[in-house]
Design a protein around this motif. Structure first.
Motif, mmCIF file in Angstrom:
data_model
loop_
_atom_site.group_PDB
_atom_site.id
_atom_site.type_symbol
_atom_site.label_atom_id
_atom_site.label_comp_id
_atom_site.label_asym_id
_atom_site.label_seq_id
_atom_site.Cartn_x
_atom_site.Cartn_y
_atom_site.Cartn_z
ATOM 1 N N VAL A 6 96.768 45.629 35.603
ATOM 2 C CA VAL A 6 96.141 44.426 34.403
ATOM 3 C C VAL A 6 95.253 45.590 32.919
ATOM 4 C CG1 VAL A 6 94.911 42.614 34.003
ATOM 5 C CG2 VAL A 6 96.070 43.066 36.154
ATOM 6 N N LEU A 7 94.691 46.690 34.112
ATOM 7 C CA LEU A 7 93.914 47.477 32.936
ATOM 8 C C LEU A 7 94.968 48.242 32.151
ATOM 9 C CD1 LEU A 7 91.276 48.827 35.833
ATOM 10 C CD2 LEU A 7 90.158 47.076 33.343
ATOM 11 N N LEU A 8 96.338 48.389 32.484
ATOM 12 C CA LEU A 8 96.913 49.501 31.700
ATOM 13 C C LEU A 8 97.570 48.491 30.445
ATOM 14 C CD1 LEU A 8 98.075 52.144 31.344
ATOM 15 C CD2 LEU A 8 100.134 51.322 32.911
ATOM 16 N N GLY A 9 97.703 47.028 31.375
ATOM 17 C CA GLY A 9 98.609 46.663 30.277
ATOM 18 C C GLY A 9 97.522 45.916 29.406
ATOM 19 N N TYR A 10 95.819 45.842 29.423
ATOM 20 C CA TYR A 10 95.110 45.372 28.449
ATOM 21 C C TYR A 10 94.874 46.874 26.717
ATOM 22 C CZ TYR A 10 93.696 41.327 30.014
ATOM 23 O OH TYR A 10 93.206 39.630 30.798
ATOM 24 N N LEU A 11 94.835 47.774 28.224
ATOM 25 C CA LEU A 11 95.252 49.242 27.027
ATOM 26 C C LEU A 11 96.436 49.377 26.238
ATOM 27 C CD1 LEU A 11 93.022 51.553 30.044
ATOM 28 C CD2 LEU A 11 91.817 50.305 27.496
ATOM 29 N N GLN A 12 97.401 48.718 27.041
ATOM 30 C CA GLN A 12 98.039 49.077 26.264
ATOM 31 C C GLN A 12 98.458 48.104 25.003
ATOM 32 O OE1 GLN A 12 101.007 48.603 29.939
ATOM 33 N NE2 GLN A 12 101.947 50.637 29.341
ATOM 34 N N LEU A 13 97.970 46.471 25.066
ATOM 35 C CA LEU A 13 97.331 46.110 24.185
ATOM 36 C C LEU A 13 96.327 46.626 22.425
ATOM 37 C CD1 LEU A 13 98.224 43.148 25.830
ATOM 38 C CD2 LEU A 13 100.469 43.802 24.771
ATOM 39 N N LYS A 14 96.060 47.096 23.319
ATOM 40 C CA LYS A 14 94.570 47.618 22.585
ATOM 41 C C LYS A 14 93.655 46.597 22.003
ATOM 42 C CE LYS A 14 97.422 50.935 19.649
ATOM 43 N NZ LYS A 14 97.625 51.866 20.116
ATOM 44 N N PRO A 27 90.902 46.978 24.503
ATOM 45 C CA PRO A 27 89.845 47.606 25.308
ATOM 46 C C PRO A 27 88.674 46.697 25.873
ATOM 47 C CG PRO A 27 89.176 48.259 23.067
ATOM 48 C CD PRO A 27 90.634 47.343 22.784
ATOM 49 N N GLU A 28 87.817 45.815 25.291
ATOM 50 C CA GLU A 28 87.407 44.771 25.336
ATOM 51 C C GLU A 28 87.305 44.008 26.654
ATOM 52 O OE1 GLU A 28 83.138 45.194 24.578
ATOM 53 O OE2 GLU A 28 84.451 46.442 23.032
ATOM 54 N N LEU A 29 88.568 43.635 26.615
ATOM 55 C CA LEU A 29 89.345 43.004 27.621
ATOM 56 C C LEU A 29 89.345 43.771 28.672
ATOM 57 C CD1 LEU A 29 91.889 40.475 25.958
ATOM 58 C CD2 LEU A 29 89.347 39.845 26.991
ATOM 59 N N ALA A 30 89.542 44.946 28.966
ATOM 60 C CA ALA A 30 90.014 46.127 29.857
ATOM 61 C C ALA A 30 88.505 46.098 30.240
ATOM 62 C CB ALA A 30 90.501 47.390 29.517
ATOM 63 N N LEU A 31 87.471 46.507 29.335
ATOM 64 C CA LEU A 31 86.492 46.461 29.975
ATOM 65 C C LEU A 31 85.919 45.665 31.028
ATOM 66 C CD1 LEU A 31 84.308 48.400 27.148
ATOM 67 C CD2 LEU A 31 84.828 49.522 30.381
ATOM 68 N N ASP A 32 86.001 44.216 30.815
ATOM 69 C CA ASP A 32 85.839 42.570 31.381
ATOM 70 C C ASP A 32 86.213 42.933 33.000
ATOM 71 O OD1 ASP A 32 84.473 42.801 29.352
ATOM 72 O OD2 ASP A 32 85.484 40.602 27.960
ATOM 73 N N TYR A 33 87.888 43.104 32.428
ATOM 74 C CA TYR A 33 88.386 43.060 33.767
ATOM 75 C C TYR A 33 87.891 43.793 34.791
ATOM 76 C CZ TYR A 33 92.299 42.127 37.009
ATOM 77 O OH TYR A 33 93.012 41.743 37.910
#
Length: 191
Positions: A25-33, A35-41
């Protein structure tokens, strides 16, 4: 493999799956650019891992494995079981098997009674604290006519001598509190 060893392997498999899922999931958020969603997750995942860590420090290995597996089973059904631990109960390790069997019996009663509620209302909580005598508190939803004292009485009768149980309730919850003297295992070992 013993039941406990099988349970432990099952627990490891589930955690491996969960951790890989978190990373994907983190990788997916980062690939979709995003980063805020990645941090929240990442914060949510860290909180979940820390909650599991507090229970793993309980010091009662058989009970710990059972609690973690039980929580996962309930979550699969949409039921929340919150586990909180404030201390190490290792001094009660002589009671690990006995507490495990008692918890199983209590959980059977709780599940049976909560089954009549909608799934989202079936959540409950177990809190462990050892700042004085060891304390285990079950916080359960209020049911019509508050059947908890009567239906839990047979389980309470199975408790070892020296353990006391009290209960209280308010509009939101019913609380069953067990108090276990800090020297109960020492008394048992000094026949």
């Amino acid at each position: 493999m013993t039941g406990t060893a099988k349970d432990f392997v099952q627990l490891l498999r589930v955690y491996k799956h969960d951790y890989l899922n978190h990373l994907q999931v983190l990788l997916g958020y980062l690939q979709l650019k995003k980063p805020e969603l990645a941090l929240d997750y990442a914060r949510e995942a860290i909180e979940e891992i820390q909650e599991n860590g507090t229970i793993m420090r309980l010091g009662l290995p058989k009970l710990t494995i059972w609690l973690l597996l039980k929580r996962m089973q309930l979550e699969e059904r949409g039921i929340t079981l919150t586990l909180q631990n404030e201390t190490d109960f290792a001094a009660l390790e002589c009671m690990d098997e006995e507490l495990l069997e008692w918890f199983k019996a209590v959980e059977d009663v709780i599940s049976l009674k909560l089954n009549s509620l909608p799934v989202e209302a079936q959540g409950w909580e177990i809190c462990f604290d050892g700042s004085g005598p060891y304390e285990i508190v079950f916080n359960l939803p209020i049911l019509q006519d508050n059947p908890w004292p009567g239906c839990l009485e047979p389980c309470l009768a199975r408790l070892a001598g020296g353990i006391t149980a009290t209960w209280s309730s308010n509009e939101q919850k019913f609380a069953l509190k067990l108090l276990i003297p800090t020297n109960l295992c020492k008394k048992r070992l000094n026949f």
